[in-house]
Scaffold this motif. Structure first.
Motif, PDB file in Angstrom:
ATOM      1  N   LEU A 177       9.432  -1.762 -10.958  1.00 44.27           N
ATOM      2  CA  LEU A 177       8.645  -0.859 -10.132  1.00 44.27           C
ATOM      3  C   LEU A 177       7.550  -1.599  -9.366  1.00 44.27           C
ATOM      4  CD1 LEU A 177       8.271   2.164 -12.557  1.00 44.27           C
ATOM      5  CD2 LEU A 177       9.739   2.026 -10.564  1.00 44.27           C
ATOM      6  N   ASP A 178       7.469  -1.282  -8.072  1.00 41.26           N
ATOM      7  CA  ASP A 178       6.423  -1.829  -7.199  1.00 41.26           C
ATOM      8  C   ASP A 178       6.445  -3.352  -7.155  1.00 41.26           C
ATOM      9  OD1 ASP A 178       5.783   0.792  -6.901  1.00 41.26           O
ATOM     10  OD2 ASP A 178       4.043   0.734  -8.209  1.00 41.26           O
ATOM     11  N   ARG A 179       7.624  -3.905  -7.000  1.00 44.88           N
ATOM     12  CA  ARG A 179       7.797  -5.353  -6.896  1.00 44.88           C
ATOM     13  C   ARG A 179       8.542  -5.693  -5.611  1.00 44.88           C
ATOM     14  NH1 ARG A 179       4.129  -7.619 -10.153  1.00 44.88           N
ATOM     15  NH2 ARG A 179       4.054  -6.504 -12.130  1.00 44.88           N
ATOM     16  N   ASN A 180       8.378  -6.938  -5.172  1.00 47.61           N
ATOM     17  CA  ASN A 180       9.140  -7.504  -4.053  1.00 47.61           C
ATOM     18  C   ASN A 180       8.970  -6.678  -2.773  1.00 47.61           C
ATOM     19  OD1 ASN A 180       9.876  -9.123  -6.154  1.00 47.61           O
ATOM     20  ND2 ASN A 180      12.067  -8.732  -6.018  1.00 47.61           N
ATOM     21  N   HIS A 181       7.763  -6.723  -2.214  1.00 42.23           N
ATOM     22  CA  HIS A 181       7.441  -5.910  -1.034  1.00 42.23           C
ATOM     23  C   HIS A 181       7.725  -6.608   0.285  1.00 42.23           C
ATOM     24  CE1 HIS A 181       5.462  -3.064  -3.674  1.00 42.23           C
ATOM     25  NE2 HIS A 181       4.685  -4.010  -4.157  1.00 42.23           N
ATOM     26  N   GLY A 182       8.148  -7.859   0.265  1.00 44.50           N
ATOM     27  CA  GLY A 182       8.308  -8.616   1.493  1.00 44.50           C
ATOM     28  C   GLY A 182       9.360  -8.047   2.425  1.00 44.50           C
ATOM     29  N   SER A 183       9.306  -8.466   3.677  1.00 49.97           N
ATOM     30  CA  SER A 183      10.277  -8.046   4.681  1.00 49.97           C
ATOM     31  C   SER A 183      11.299  -9.159   4.909  1.00 49.97           C
ATOM     32  CB  SER A 183       9.565  -7.705   5.995  1.00 49.97           C
ATOM     33  OG  SER A 183      10.503  -7.472   7.033  1.00 49.97           O
ATOM     34  N   ILE A 184      10.918 -10.204   5.628  1.00 47.47           N
ATOM     35  CA  ILE A 184      11.810 -11.351   5.826  1.00 47.47           C
ATOM     36  C   ILE A 184      11.557 -12.413   4.758  1.00 47.47           C
ATOM     37  CG2 ILE A 184      12.405 -13.249   7.379  1.00 47.47           C
ATOM     38  CD1 ILE A 184      11.777 -11.436   9.726  1.00 47.47           C
ATOM     39  N   LEU A 185      10.304 -12.677   4.472  1.00 48.07           N
ATOM     40  CA  LEU A 185       9.936 -13.714   3.506  1.00 48.07           C
ATOM     41  C   LEU A 185       9.560 -13.107   2.163  1.00 48.07           C
ATOM     42  CD1 LEU A 185       7.696 -15.953   5.819  1.00 48.07           C
ATOM     43  CD2 LEU A 185      10.126 -16.262   5.270  1.00 48.07           C
TER      44      LEU A 185
ATOM     45  N   LEU B 102       0.829  -1.213   0.000  1.00 54.98           N
ATOM     46  CA  LEU B 102       0.000   0.000   0.000  1.00 54.98           C
ATOM     47  C   LEU B 102       0.860   1.259   0.000  1.00 54.98           C
ATOM     48  CD1 LEU B 102      -2.783  -1.063   2.528  1.00 54.98           C
ATOM     49  CD2 LEU B 102      -3.047  -0.725   0.067  1.00 54.98           C
ATOM     50  N   ASP B 103       2.049   1.186   0.602  1.00 55.96           N
ATOM     51  CA  ASP B 103       2.972   2.324   0.548  1.00 55.96           C
ATOM     52  C   ASP B 103       3.236   2.767  -0.890  1.00 55.96           C
ATOM     53  OD1 ASP B 103       3.408   2.764   3.236  1.00 55.96           O
ATOM     54  OD2 ASP B 103       5.140   1.424   3.360  1.00 55.96           O
ATOM     55  N   HIS B 104       3.217   1.811  -1.794  1.00 57.70           N
ATOM     56  CA  HIS B 104       3.508   2.103  -3.199  1.00 57.70           C
ATOM     57  C   HIS B 104       2.252   2.354  -4.032  1.00 57.70           C
ATOM     58  CE1 HIS B 104       7.906   1.040  -3.406  1.00 57.70           C
ATOM     59  NE2 HIS B 104       7.576   0.603  -2.202  1.00 57.70           N
TER      60      HIS B 104
END
Length: 445
Positions: A301-309, A202-204
């Protein structure tokens, strides 16, 4: 009061940056060809943003805390929001009347819609907003009052949302209590990671949230100091509350520890020194995956939003592998190392767009729709009504549309010809493809 784990990790952050800098010194490249190299002004800007992000919550609590207590300050803020909204609505009506936007009075049976359209259409080359806005003084007043209305309403909503969705508040609503232990701590980390994916996405995709998050993407460098380039305005936006975990019986202390673990993990993935970690790339978010996230290449653009996983991106269709060298920064870079400008420029642009809105729907769309929608609106206003409509960009930060394909090898300044770094771009409306020799780490070449 237990100390924040992220604060305790600061010495480790500094040591890791020193090690990364030493690695770069042992593996030199031609100047300007590796975006991971440290540059003094950029590094100092990132460190300043990091220090500011530690201080910002205390400043925010002092300034905005009274709004959440439903006292005098909250009543004043609500009064301002309601009054500015009513005033803006009245000014919109006055501007429409003065610009004859309601059409001509007359007999309904003799009314010709084509005649009405002719009276409302501006002359060729003049933006459609001009005919609507009325006199310049009235337009300026409306812009200012509208900005105050939206800003004050958003601030009141965000503050109230933050006060009502704390871990303690949600934990008090449920009879469940999972207690302590390794399994609960693991559940908290996994739960935080899942919610983080959606908040980061959602940030993006929401301009209000992107105004805050853009700070983290503003550097054209990519090294461990970039991880510390954190925003100062978290409390001025809305999020899916991580305290939802408390409704499952996860104690607030475990939720806060999960937050720290996620943030600490994300530090090490901001580097170009690590190319791959092998089979774990399929499960974990890694430097390779996160370089994609920071890239401005159109396919990144707007890809790979994960944190740890990284599995959330694979499951929900936002995963992209690293096939070409990323070009870091924003699609339109801000070209400043001033921390105050870095932190505030996106908010100022957002307020300016809200003020330029011609209706409540447009004003709130500037806040709640994607940044790409706002770009389209500005371009449409600049083109004027006679220009043909443009296809809307899907991506929140996407530059002009193009298709991206691979080329067999890269060549040109700053390119490693042994790598497949070439990109072939098919621009809209072009019969033949235009070929880009390569994408270097610092620029298109």
């Amino acid at each position: 009061m237990k100390p924040d784990l992220t604060v305790l990790a600061i010495p480790g952050f500094i040591a890791a940056m020193a090690a990364e800098y030493a690695w770069q010194r042992r593996h030199p490249v031609a100047p300007g060809t590796r975006a991971g190299d440290y540059e003094l002004k950029d590094t100092m800007a990132s460190l300043s943003m990091g220090v500011g992000s530690l201080v910002a919550p205390y400043v925010s609590k002092a300034l905005l805390g009274p709004l959440a207590k439903r006292g005098k300050a909250a009543k004043v803020a609500m009064t301002v929001a309601i009054g500015a909204t009513a005033a803006t609505t009245a000014l919109d009506v006055v501007r429409k009347v003065r610009s004859d936007d309601f059409g001509r009075a007359g007999v309904v049976t003799d009314w010709d819609p084509r005649e009405l359209r002719q009276t409302r259409e501006p002359q060729e080359g003049v933006a459609s907003s001009v005919a609507y806005e009325g006199k310049p003084v009235l337009r300026r007043i409306t812009r200012g009052v509208a900005a105050v209305a939206v800003a004050s309403t958003a601030l009141v909503v965000a503050t109230e949302w933050g006060a009502r969705t704390t871990g303690e508040a949600f934990f008090g609503l449920t009879p469940l209590d999972l207690g302590d232990g390794a399994l609960v701590a693991t559940l908290a980390v996994l739960g935080w990671d899942f919610i983080y994916y959606w908040n980061h996405r959602l940030d993006h995709e929401v301009r209000w949230m992107w105004a805050m998050h853009e700070v983290h993407h503003s550097s054209e460098r990519y090294n461990l100091s970039t991880a510390l380039r954190q925003p100062w305005g978290d409390t001025m936006t809305l999020y899916v509350p991580y305290s939802l975990l408390a409704l499952l019986g996860v104690r607030p202390a475990h939720i806060m520890n999960a937050r720290a673990i996620n943030l600490i993990y994300q530090f090490w993935i901001h580097t170009e020194a690590v190319r791959s970690i092998g089979p774990l790339e399929r499960v974990l978010n890694t430097p390779s995956h996160h370089r994609v996230h920071h890239g401005t290449n159109s396919e990144y653009l707007d890809r790979n939003h994960g944190s740890i996983l990284i599995v959330w991106d694979r499951l929900f269709g936002t995963f992209e592998p690293e096939d070409a060298r990323p070009v870091y920064g924003l699609t339109t870079n801000i070209d400043t190392f001033n921390p105050v400008k870095i932190a505030g420029h996106a908010w100022l642009h957002l307020l300016r767009d809200v003020a330029d809105g011609q209706s409540w729907r447009e004003r709130w769309s500037y806040l709640l729709r994607g940044p790409g929608w706002a770009d389209d609106q500005r371009q449409a206003r600049a083109r004027g009504p006679s220009a043909p409509p443009q296809r809307r960009r899907r991506d929140a930060r996407r530059p002009p549309q193009c298709k991206v394909g691979r080329r067999s090898a890269g060549s040109g300044p700053g390119c490693d010809e042994s790598r497949n770094d070439g990109l072939r771009l098919w621009e809209n409306g072009c019969e033949a493809p235009s070929v880009l020799p390569c994408v270097s780490t610092s620029r298109l070449c």
